[in-house]
Structure formats: structure tokens, C-alpha cells
Design a protein around this motif. Sequence first.
Motif, short mmCIF file in Angstrom:
data_model
loop_
_atom_site.label_atom_id
_atom_site.label_comp_id
_atom_site.label_asym_id
_atom_site.label_seq_id
_atom_site.Cartn_x
_atom_site.Cartn_y
_atom_site.Cartn_z
N GLY A 219 30.65 35.90 33.19
CA GLY A 219 29.90 36.36 33.55
C GLY A 219 29.89 37.92 34.18
O GLY A 219 31.53 37.81 34.98
N GLY A 220 29.09 38.66 35.11
CA GLY A 220 29.90 39.38 35.62
C GLY A 220 28.64 39.63 37.18
O GLY A 220 28.49 38.73 37.62
N PRO A 221 28.76 40.77 38.15
CA PRO A 221 27.76 40.50 39.51
C PRO A 221 26.88 39.73 39.26
O PRO A 221 26.60 39.60 40.19
N GLU A 222 26.15 39.60 37.83
CA GLU A 222 24.84 39.92 37.64
C GLU A 222 25.15 38.09 38.22
O GLU A 222 23.59 37.15 38.03
N THR A 223 26.26 37.31 37.88
CA THR A 223 26.18 36.44 38.14
C THR A 223 25.86 35.28 38.87
O THR A 223 27.06 35.82 40.09
N SER A 224 24.95 34.86 39.61
CA SER A 224 25.05 33.64 40.48
C SER A 224 25.93 32.63 40.78
O SER A 224 26.86 32.45 41.61
N ALA A 225 26.45 32.05 39.84
CA ALA A 225 26.84 30.45 39.97
C ALA A 225 26.86 30.09 38.24
O ALA A 225 26.41 30.61 37.75
N LEU A 226 28.19 29.62 38.68
CA LEU A 226 28.89 28.94 37.13
C LEU A 226 28.33 27.33 37.16
O LEU A 226 29.06 26.48 37.72
N VAL A 227 27.35 26.51 36.09
CA VAL A 227 28.06 25.26 35.91
C VAL A 227 28.92 24.19 34.87
O VAL A 227 28.41 25.16 33.41
N MET A 228 29.78 24.18 35.08
CA MET A 228 30.72 23.63 34.23
C MET A 228 30.87 21.98 34.08
O MET A 228 31.12 21.31 34.59
N TYR A 229 31.21 22.02 32.45
CA TYR A 229 30.86 20.61 31.76
C TYR A 229 32.22 21.17 30.80
O TYR A 229 31.85 21.01 29.59
N THR A 230 32.96 20.77 31.29
CA THR A 230 34.26 20.84 30.34
C THR A 230 34.89 19.38 30.21
O THR A 230 35.09 18.35 30.96
N ASN A 231 36.46 18.85 28.89
CA ASN A 231 36.58 17.97 29.35
C ASN A 231 38.22 18.46 28.51
O ASN A 231 37.66 19.19 27.20
N GLY A 232 39.19 18.15 29.08
CA GLY A 232 40.13 18.88 28.61
C GLY A 232 40.68 20.08 27.76
O GLY A 232 41.27 20.28 27.51
N MET A 233 40.55 20.16 28.57
CA MET A 233 40.09 22.49 28.62
C MET A 233 41.40 22.81 28.84
O MET A 233 41.89 22.56 30.62
N ARG A 234 42.06 23.74 28.40
CA ARG A 234 42.97 24.44 28.63
C ARG A 234 42.96 25.75 29.22
O ARG A 234 42.19 26.61 29.35
N MET A 235 42.89 25.75 31.11
CA MET A 235 42.74 27.19 31.31
C MET A 235 44.39 27.94 32.08
O MET A 235 44.73 26.94 32.55
N THR A 236 44.84 29.09 31.95
CA THR A 236 45.70 29.43 31.55
C THR A 236 46.20 29.65 33.25
O THR A 236 44.98 29.91 34.03
N PRO A 237 47.07 29.73 33.73
CA PRO A 237 47.16 30.30 35.66
C PRO A 237 46.59 31.33 35.25
O PRO A 237 45.50 31.71 36.78
N GLN A 238 46.76 32.34 34.29
CA GLN A 238 45.57 33.46 35.01
C GLN A 238 44.12 33.98 35.03
O GLN A 238 43.82 33.90 35.68
N ASP A 239 43.53 32.75 34.11
CA ASP A 239 42.64 32.25 34.47
C ASP A 239 42.03 31.42 35.37
O ASP A 239 40.76 31.43 35.87
N GLN A 240 42.64 30.52 36.16
CA GLN A 240 42.74 30.08 37.06
C GLN A 240 42.81 30.42 38.11
O GLN A 240 42.00 30.50 39.20
N GLU A 241 43.25 31.73 38.23
CA GLU A 241 43.29 32.63 39.71
C GLU A 241 42.05 33.01 39.46
O GLU A 241 41.66 33.47 40.96
N ALA A 242 41.92 33.80 38.17
CA ALA A 242 40.49 34.83 38.38
C ALA A 242 39.63 34.30 38.12
O ALA A 242 38.68 34.37 39.54
N LEU A 243 39.14 32.72 38.36
CA LEU A 243 38.16 32.36 38.80
C LEU A 243 38.33 31.98 40.19
O LEU A 243 37.13 31.96 40.88
N CYS A 244 39.45 31.57 40.60
CA CYS A 244 39.23 30.98 41.90
C CYS A 244 39.16 32.52 42.89
O CYS A 244 38.54 32.33 43.89
N GLY A 245 39.50 33.27 41.98
CA GLY A 245 39.08 34.97 42.79
C GLY A 245 38.03 35.26 43.31
O GLY A 245 37.05 35.60 44.04
#
Length: 209
Positions: free
Chosen positions: A46-72
Amino acid sequence: MRVRVLIGGNDDWHDLVGAGTILKEALVAAGIEATMHVGWGEQQRGGPETSALVMYTNGMRMTPQDQEALCGLVAGGLGLVAIHTCAVLAEPPEFHARWLGLIGNRFVHHPPFARFGVSIDRDHPVTHGVAGFEIEDELYVTEPWGEPMAVLATAAFEGKRHPMVSVRETGRGRVCYLANGHDARALRNPGFQSLLLRAVRWSSGDVFK
């Protein structure tokens, strides 16, 4: 408040779509604008309008780039509520070090599905006014990862207390990990849903008692 429920992964033990639907319905019933999405990518976050993410995943492969983006994004103020299977990863834990460091917990094992008690151990906006409760669920035994989380609720197994609710603040963002939530019975448990709704509001920066 706009919330995105993200599901995804390769899972033979959890109904990801069913879980996402229950989570979305609980948020909508509480007057929160919520949508459900599959996967990790930029469109799902989502964009700036998203207040929060609720995540329910299992065994999901997140690339290092995606991890950094989400942490940011979280450090910039995006709320994150990670539930149950988010601590289960397909890759070696080191591959997901940034993700695990964000949610603060890594799955180790669980005893057989059973009924057990969840104790509220610390007053916090996520737990304020929520009483301890019984739940039918998988009791996740996790190990801490990264900087310490504040543990708000626990359950007993083999003589030890294990975190069921833990929180942290990072930058301008707030993170909550809820260890409960194996199936519809757990996700619809009134105690769990109270914690879910309060976690979403808190992570979104809402001010409430």
C-alpha cells in the motif's frame, strides 16, 4: 484508518485465505476500513494512506530488498501486526534476519493442538481492559530474535511461560506479534479478537484507553 491484511506462502497446515477473510471481517465489523491482499510486493504494502499491515503468512520468502523496504516503512510510521504463522519461514532464519528482527520472534515448535489459558501479564494499550482467556489453538514456542520485545501476555507449557503477545516501537512505527491464531476457532475467539483490534489501533498510532 486503512488496514491491509496480507496473506501468502506455501502452507499445508493453515487456511491462509480463510484466516485472512476472518481477520478482514473482524476489522470491518469494528468500523475499520480493511482490504485483503496476497504476497509481499509494493502493491500489497500500500501507499501513504495505509495505516497498518496485518500479516498472516507461512513459509513466505521475502527478499532482502523487500525486508529492508518493509522495515523502512515501519520505521517511517506504518503499523505492523504479525500473526501466528508469520514466525514460520521456509528459508534458513539468517535469510530473513531483518524480518525476524522486526517481529521479534522465530517459531521453534508447538505441542499438539489443545485448549490452554492466555494470561495478560502487563497493562498496555494492546492489553488494557482485556481479561485472560481460554483458547483452542496451537501454543507456539518461539525464540526471541533481534532487540527485545515487551511481552504483554503469555501461556504456560512444560513449566515455562511463552510469549503470546509482544510489542515494540521502531522509529516512528509500532509492531505487535500475536502468537495465537491457528484456525477459525482461534481467530474467532473473543479474547484473541479483542487483542487483534487493540493491536491494530495501537500500531496505527491511534490514541485510546
